[in-house]
Design an enzyme around this catalytic site. Structure first.
Site, short mmCIF file in Angstrom:
data_model
loop_
_atom_site.label_atom_id
_atom_site.label_comp_id
_atom_site.label_asym_id
_atom_site.label_seq_id
_atom_site.Cartn_x
_atom_site.Cartn_y
_atom_site.Cartn_z
N CYS A 51 0.86 -1.18 0.00
CA CYS A 51 0.00 0.00 0.00
C CYS A 51 0.90 1.24 0.00
O CYS A 51 1.79 1.36 0.85
CB CYS A 51 -0.90 0.01 1.24
N ASP A 58 -0.39 -5.78 0.51
CA ASP A 58 -1.68 -6.08 -0.11
C ASP A 58 -1.54 -7.38 -0.86
O ASP A 58 -0.48 -7.70 -1.40
CB ASP A 58 -2.08 -4.97 -1.09
#
Length: 153
Positions: A51, A58
């Protein structure tokens, strides 16, 4: 940068993870059946990126389908390219579309699609889909086979 001949710089070699997606070298090989329309699929169930705001990891399940023309992507170079996102900060939409555009630029396929099925961030899963071209008549492109996110439901 693409290699257009059989000289592949990564296949069969010990190669480290590229520092970034921009520095990753995607390679291609000639399609042995350029006169035939068919779908090639890569499934990436453990894709990771970072992120760009929080620095937290992620995770996504990617499905890449394409109808090749003259070129196929060399799979080791694809794996290294996708792995280069592990330390790359970008939003889900950017990662998914960037991968698609980079592969289309390399391969010049007859048709291409990528589905990015991202696991929840902040309680909301984000799915991102990008397509290039129109599926040729008579070509079977199966469903990508990833169920919509349902949590524990």
């Amino acid at each position: 940068m693409a290699h257009e001949d059989q000289h592949l710089s990564q296949l069969g070699q010990s190669v480290g993870i590229p520092e970034s997606p921009e520095k990753a070298e995607l390679e291609r090989v000639p399609n042995p059946h350029p006169d035939t329309n068919y779908v090639a699929r890569f499934t990436v169930p453990e894709f990771t990126s970072i992120c760009p705001v929080t620095g937290q990891p992620d995770f996504a399940h990617l499905v890449i389908d394409y109808v090749p023309d003259q070129w196929l992507v060399e799979s080791k170079s694809l794996k290294l390219f996708l792995t280069s996102f592990r330390n790359h900060g970008a939003f889900h939409e950017d990662c998914t579309v960037h991968i698609g555009k980079r592969l289309v630029d390399l391969l010049e396929p007859r048709w291409f699609r990528i589905g990015g099925y991202w696991y929840p961030r902040g309680g909301i899963p984000i799915d991102v889909f990008w397509q290039y071209g129109t599926l040729p008549d008579g070509v079977w492109a199966p469903d990508q086979g990833v169920a919509p996110y349902r949590g524990r439901g």
